[in-house]
Write a protein that holds these residues in place. Structure first.
Motif, PDB file in Angstrom:
ATOM      1  N   LEU A   1       0.827  -1.200   0.000  1.00  0.00           N
ATOM      2  CA  LEU A   1       0.000   0.000   0.000  1.00  0.00           C
ATOM      3  C   LEU A   1       0.865   1.255   0.000  1.00  0.00           C
ATOM      4  CD1 LEU A   1      -2.839   1.212   0.131  1.00  0.00           C
ATOM      5  CD2 LEU A   1      -2.628   1.164   2.602  1.00  0.00           C
ATOM      6  N   ASP A   2       1.996   1.209   0.725  1.00  0.00           N
ATOM      7  CA  ASP A   2       2.899   2.359   0.757  1.00  0.00           C
ATOM      8  C   ASP A   2       3.452   2.660  -0.633  1.00  0.00           C
ATOM      9  OD1 ASP A   2       2.503   2.456   3.468  1.00  0.00           O
ATOM     10  OD2 ASP A   2       4.337   1.332   3.935  1.00  0.00           O
TER      11      ASP A   2
ATOM     12  N   THR B   1       2.080   1.861  -3.529  1.00  0.00           N
ATOM     13  CA  THR B   1       0.995   2.338  -4.382  1.00  0.00           C
ATOM     14  C   THR B   1       0.691   3.808  -4.126  1.00  0.00           C
ATOM     15  OG1 THR B   1       0.042   0.132  -4.416  1.00  0.00           O
ATOM     16  CG2 THR B   1      -1.392   1.939  -5.056  1.00  0.00           C
ATOM     17  N   LEU B   2       0.598   4.186  -2.856  1.00  0.00           N
ATOM     18  CA  LEU B   2       0.319   5.580  -2.528  1.00  0.00           C
ATOM     19  C   LEU B   2       1.452   6.491  -2.991  1.00  0.00           C
ATOM     20  CD1 LEU B   2      -1.298   5.242   0.988  1.00  0.00           C
ATOM     21  CD2 LEU B   2      -2.416   5.742  -1.181  1.00  0.00           C
TER      22      LEU B   2
ATOM     23  N   VAL C   1       1.112   6.954  -6.733  1.00  0.00           N
ATOM     24  CA  VAL C   1      -0.010   7.843  -7.070  1.00  0.00           C
ATOM     25  C   VAL C   1       0.404   9.293  -6.872  1.00  0.00           C
ATOM     26  CG1 VAL C   1      -2.305   8.568  -6.338  1.00  0.00           C
ATOM     27  CG2 VAL C   1      -1.816   6.150  -6.651  1.00  0.00           C
TER      28      VAL C   1
END
Length: 57
Positions: A2-3, A5-6, A9
């Motif tokens: 998740l880190d 991916t963020l 983005v």
């Protein structure tokens, strides 16, 4: 995951915002497309919806 991916983005959004960092933004979007294709499709649809909503006739 998740880190990562963020972070991608944020890099893609900031990279596509300025002309001098456009290549980095395109690279960030390409990496996102390979990792999470569904997320990129949602982001593109949201961006298109916001564009058409704010477009002045």
């Amino acid at each position: 995951m998740l880190d990562l991916t963020l972070a991608l983005v944020v890099v893609a959004a900031l990279g596509l915002s300025f002309s001098s960092t456009r290549q980095i933004g395109i690279l960030g979007m390409a990496i996102l497309c390979f990792i999470h294709p569904a997320l990129v499709i949602v982001l593109i649809l949201m961006g298109g919806g916001i564009y058409f909503y704010n477009r002045k006739p």
